[in-house]
Motif scaffolding. Sequence first.
Motif, PDB file in Angstrom:
ATOM      1  N   MET A  99     -18.644  39.121 -59.396  1.00 50.39           N
ATOM      2  CA  MET A  99     -18.059  39.040 -58.046  1.00 50.39           C
ATOM      3  C   MET A  99     -17.567  37.629 -57.708  1.00 50.39           C
ATOM      4  SD  MET A  99     -20.709  41.388 -55.827  1.00 50.39           S
ATOM      5  CE  MET A  99     -20.011  40.987 -54.220  1.00 50.39           C
ATOM      6  N   ALA A 112     -14.978  42.515 -52.813  1.00 52.79           N
ATOM      7  CA  ALA A 112     -15.401  41.834 -54.049  1.00 52.79           C
ATOM      8  C   ALA A 112     -16.326  42.742 -54.856  1.00 52.79           C
ATOM      9  CB  ALA A 112     -16.094  40.516 -53.717  1.00 52.79           C
ATOM     10  N   ARG A 113     -17.236  43.388 -54.175  1.00 53.76           N
ATOM     11  CA  ARG A 113     -18.170  44.295 -54.842  1.00 53.76           C
ATOM     12  C   ARG A 113     -17.418  45.481 -55.457  1.00 53.76           C
ATOM     13  NH1 ARG A 113     -23.713  45.387 -54.423  1.00 53.76           N
ATOM     14  NH2 ARG A 113     -23.799  43.561 -53.096  1.00 53.76           N
ATOM     15  N   ALA A 116     -15.674  44.372 -58.546  1.00 55.64           N
ATOM     16  CA  ALA A 116     -16.637  44.151 -59.623  1.00 55.64           C
ATOM     17  C   ALA A 116     -17.053  45.495 -60.217  1.00 55.64           C
ATOM     18  CB  ALA A 116     -17.847  43.388 -59.102  1.00 55.64           C
TER      19      ALA A 116
END
Length: 245
Positions: A99, A112-113, A116
């Motif tokens: 991330m 971001a998660r 990822a």
Amino acid sequence: MLTARNLTVTYPDGGRGVEDVSFDIESGESVALAGGNGAGKTTLLLALVGILPAKAGSVEVGGLRFSKENRVEYRRAVGLVFQNPDDMLFMPRALDDIMFGPRNLGLSETEARQRAYEVITELGIDHLAERSPLKLSGGEKRMAGLAAVLAMRPSALLLDEPTAFLDPRARRVLIRALERLPQAKLIATHDLAFAGALCSRALLLKEGRLYADGPRDDLFRDERLMDECGLEASLPIPAAGVYWR
Ligand SMILES: Nc1ncnc2c1ncn2[C@@H]1O[C@H](COP(=O)(O)OP(=O)(O)O)[C@@H](O)[C@H]1O
Ligand SMILES: [Mg+2]
């Protein structure tokens, strides 16, 4: 789409680096970068991502020529998987390392998660997300490092000796993962079977200069040429995409 034009890089202490290297890699193309120790592979990759400055010449990705002014945009477009994964993984959890890039781009925590996990799922490494990179095997670290780079969604992917620290099985897993990725790739290695499995074109570096650029089979089978470059000819090499199945 990934271009070096008359690129020369020298080190402040007089280390040779690379000299007058030019090539162009097309979108979606996978190219092996082969050469003995000290030939300039790592230097070339570091210059292509803009970490090492060009003394002369230039580097370009997707038509964007690297300069100090556009380095943020440039580095988003081209990702380097370092030879040593420990140089890329430094957070308590692998997920945080993956991330890290998206967070740096200013994406929200949720985005971001999401990014990822997209990459983690694509690479089939869900089981590594919550683990500490310190406790991962060489192969697992390599996949986590690759995921951290892919989370930036680069259009070109550079890999420096990706099979270093990998056992045969981890190597196979990496080949399958790389085969599926759409990015243009430049893979620095002296593991010619690995390079051959992924790339139908090769660049040969010798003493900092581009010594040959052509079809993998023509180059890798040429005993004299490979010997001159500190490598060993390998015969025969199966067609790209069928090795290791
Ligand atoms: N940090 C450095 N400082 C000075 N010289 C360096 C440095 N890194 C590499 N070199 C020199 O640049 C040349 C190319 O090295 P490198 O790019 O690491 O080759 P390769 O990755 O193909 O083994 C070699 O002559 C090496 O000694
Ligand atoms: Mg190197």
